[in-house]
Scaffold this active site. Sequence first.
Site, PDB file in Angstrom:
ATOM      1  N   ASP A 292       0.836  -1.205   0.000  1.00  0.00           N
ATOM      2  CA  ASP A 292       0.000   0.000   0.000  1.00  0.00           C
ATOM      3  C   ASP A 292       0.871   1.256   0.000  1.00  0.00           C
ATOM      4  O   ASP A 292       1.958   1.265   0.581  1.00  0.00           O
ATOM      5  CB  ASP A 292      -0.911  -0.017   1.249  1.00  0.00           C
ATOM      6  CG  ASP A 292      -2.064   0.965   1.115  1.00  0.00           C
ATOM      7  OD1 ASP A 292      -2.341   1.421  -0.017  1.00  0.00           O
ATOM      8  OD2 ASP A 292      -2.687   1.287   2.134  1.00  0.00           O
TER       9      ASP A 292
ATOM     10  N   HIS B 241       2.668   3.553  -8.992  1.00  0.00           N
ATOM     11  CA  HIS B 241       2.533   2.117  -9.257  1.00  0.00           C
ATOM     12  C   HIS B 241       3.786   1.581  -9.970  1.00  0.00           C
ATOM     13  O   HIS B 241       4.229   0.467  -9.698  1.00  0.00           O
ATOM     14  CB  HIS B 241       1.272   1.835 -10.081  1.00  0.00           C
ATOM     15  CG  HIS B 241      -0.004   2.149  -9.339  1.00  0.00           C
ATOM     16  ND1 HIS B 241      -0.235   1.724  -8.046  1.00  0.00           N
ATOM     17  CD2 HIS B 241      -1.114   2.855  -9.703  1.00  0.00           C
ATOM     18  CE1 HIS B 241      -1.427   2.151  -7.652  1.00  0.00           C
ATOM     19  NE2 HIS B 241      -1.970   2.853  -8.630  1.00  0.00           N
TER      20      HIS B 241
ATOM     21  N   LEU C 106      11.280 -20.102  -4.914  1.00  0.00           N
ATOM     22  CA  LEU C 106      10.252 -19.250  -4.305  1.00  0.00           C
ATOM     23  C   LEU C 106       8.886 -19.462  -4.968  1.00  0.00           C
ATOM     24  O   LEU C 106       8.765 -19.406  -6.193  1.00  0.00           O
ATOM     25  CB  LEU C 106      10.666 -17.774  -4.448  1.00  0.00           C
ATOM     26  CG  LEU C 106       9.681 -16.756  -3.876  1.00  0.00           C
ATOM     27  CD1 LEU C 106       9.637 -16.843  -2.347  1.00  0.00           C
ATOM     28  CD2 LEU C 106      10.045 -15.339  -4.322  1.00  0.00           C
TER      29      LEU C 106
END
Length: 252
Positions: free
Chosen positions: A20, A37, A131
């Site tokens: 956020d 962004h 991962l």
Amino acid sequence: MASCATSSPAIPRHLAIIMDGNGRWAERRHRPRIVGHRAGARAVNLCIDFCILKGIQALTLFAFSSENWGRPEGEVGALMKLFMNALEREVDELDRRDVRIRFIGERERFSPAIVARMQAAELQTAANDGLQLSIAASYGGRWDITQAARALAADVAAGRLRVEDIDEDALTRRLTLADLPPPDLFIRTGGEMRISNFLLWHLAYTELWFTEALWPELDAATLQGALDHYASRERRFGLTGAQLAPLQESTE
Ligand code: FPP
């Protein structure tokens, strides 16, 4: 979803993050929100590098919520373009680093071009056992529980499942991420202290950590701060400390 261990290893197996603060980061610089962004996408790379370095097994990132479709059309369109570009640019390198990529959420709401890229990325990296990177996109925790409930109902209707056999495990197995351990550690950047319809079921016993840092400001020191906090926690999963002590000794 694997069951919880009672001892807390110093490094979380599964890290879940609400990224956020992109918009505020840009607004503070008098730039359009999409600039935030884009900076956020760079922080995603930093975060993946950090997880690989630390040996974290699974990383789940909240990239776009069910509710984010309601943002101004221009911002949603720009975000879609950013997702497409990131997929085009990053997947080969992530594959080379043995990262498995998957997307969780209502993918039917994306354009066919994005859905095709998501599927291609999942297929290309399906066999990787480094991962485990899950991108929550058009995702909501309520949606996840609802689709699991619908799957249970369908199994009952088809005679594959008896109503009396519905228990927590049966529902858990029908949720997204059912094959991963639940998140050990949740991080939210940007100063808000809420879960915002992220992995509602999965976060039941997750350690929560919040930081004022905006997502594009993320650095390794901030992530290390979260890991240090995690390592200091005693996770009791509803038991008492005294009950846990012998269990922890037996796993040492
Ligand atoms: C929340 O910040 C962030 C988003 C809704 C988008 C997250 C997207 C990225 C981090 C970029 C790319 C990601 C991937 C996986 C390639 P906000 O816009 O709500 O910020 P604000 O609270 O300051 O307005």
